[in-house]
Design an enzyme around this catalytic site. Structure first.
Site, mmCIF file in Angstrom:
data_model
loop_
_atom_site.group_PDB
_atom_site.id
_atom_site.type_symbol
_atom_site.label_atom_id
_atom_site.label_comp_id
_atom_site.label_asym_id
_atom_site.label_seq_id
_atom_site.Cartn_x
_atom_site.Cartn_y
_atom_site.Cartn_z
ATOM 1 N N HIS A 204 -9.246 -3.810 -1.368
ATOM 2 C CA HIS A 204 -8.224 -3.012 -0.678
ATOM 3 C C HIS A 204 -8.597 -1.528 -0.709
ATOM 4 C CE1 HIS A 204 -3.797 -2.044 0.165
ATOM 5 N NE2 HIS A 204 -4.304 -0.881 -0.202
ATOM 6 N N GLU A 205 -8.969 -1.034 -1.895
ATOM 7 C CA GLU A 205 -9.267 0.401 -2.028
ATOM 8 C C GLU A 205 -10.558 0.770 -1.287
ATOM 9 O OE1 GLU A 205 -6.913 2.161 -2.912
ATOM 10 O OE2 GLU A 205 -5.730 0.668 -3.977
ATOM 11 N N HIS B 252 -9.996 1.303 2.301
ATOM 12 C CA HIS B 252 -9.487 2.650 2.615
ATOM 13 C C HIS B 252 -10.649 3.603 2.915
ATOM 14 C CE1 HIS B 252 -5.162 2.591 2.094
ATOM 15 N NE2 HIS B 252 -5.248 1.996 0.926
ATOM 16 N N CYS C 209 0.859 -1.182 0.000
ATOM 17 C CA CYS C 209 0.000 0.000 0.000
ATOM 18 C C CYS C 209 0.895 1.231 0.000
ATOM 19 C CB CYS C 209 -0.887 -0.012 1.246
ATOM 20 S SG CYS C 209 -1.968 1.421 1.379
HETATM 21 NI NI NI Z 1 -3.654 1.088 -0.060
#
Ligand code: NI
Length: 176
Positions: A141-142, A145, A99
């Site tokens: 993953h995004e 966030h 990341c």
């Molecule tokens: Ni990331």
């Protein structure tokens, strides 16, 4: 762009749930352009608005070839505003992730193998699709966030978390 800072793990803004975009404006287009440039400059395969300090639900991802993930097949460049993910299988696969907000580290993270995604383009048109494998991994993953979650929080066994230059050979079968 010169001074654009990517926030690093420990920052409160990375631990915060981001807000839905309500107005599809020029400011949104500018945000997307800034994210795109930041992603390209850093060689990332995806980035989210909170990583540059903007707690809005906007992500961009995609690559032809990535030095950070040399074994992965291309993923089309995609922008999603207010993305919503739905899992299409119970099947979970573990894979190594990094990341831009956790520089120099990699961890093995379980993610759903196949998901449906829906959201909007920066001009406000609906966009949806199905993603599998690494594409599905990036999306999860995004979107994490946007909910204030970083990948290290998802690692099941912290023995599978380490410095990139140390674990690289383990991941890719050869030294970086
Ligand atoms: Ni990331």
């Amino acid at each position: 762009m010169e001074n654009l800072n990517i926030l690093k793990m420990g920052e409160k803004r990375l631990q915060t749930r981001s807000q839905e975009v309500e107005v599809f404006s020029n400011a949104l287009e500018n945000l997307v352009e800034t994210l795109h440039q930041a992603m390209q400059k850093q060689g990332g395969v995806g980035i989210s608005a909170p990583q540059i300090g903007i707690n809005k639900r906007v992500i961009i991802y995609g690559f032809e070839k990535s030095q950070r993930y040399p074994n992965e097949k291309p993923v089309p460049l995609t922008v999603l505003v207010n993305p919503v993910l739905t899992t299409l299988t119970d099947e979970v696969v573990e894979g190594w992730e990094g990341c831009l907000s956790v520089p120099g580290l990699r961890g093995k993270v379980p993610r759903y193998l196949e998901i449906h995604y829906a959201g909007y383009t920066p001009s406000g048109e609906k966009k949806e699709g199905i993603a599998t494998g690494f594409h599905a991994r990036i999306l999860q993953h995004e979107c994490d966030h946007l909910d204030g979650i970083l990948f290290p929080e998802r690692i099941k066994d912290l023995k599978n978390f380490g410095f990139e230059d140390i674990v690289w050979a383990n991941i890719y079968g050869q030294a970086k």
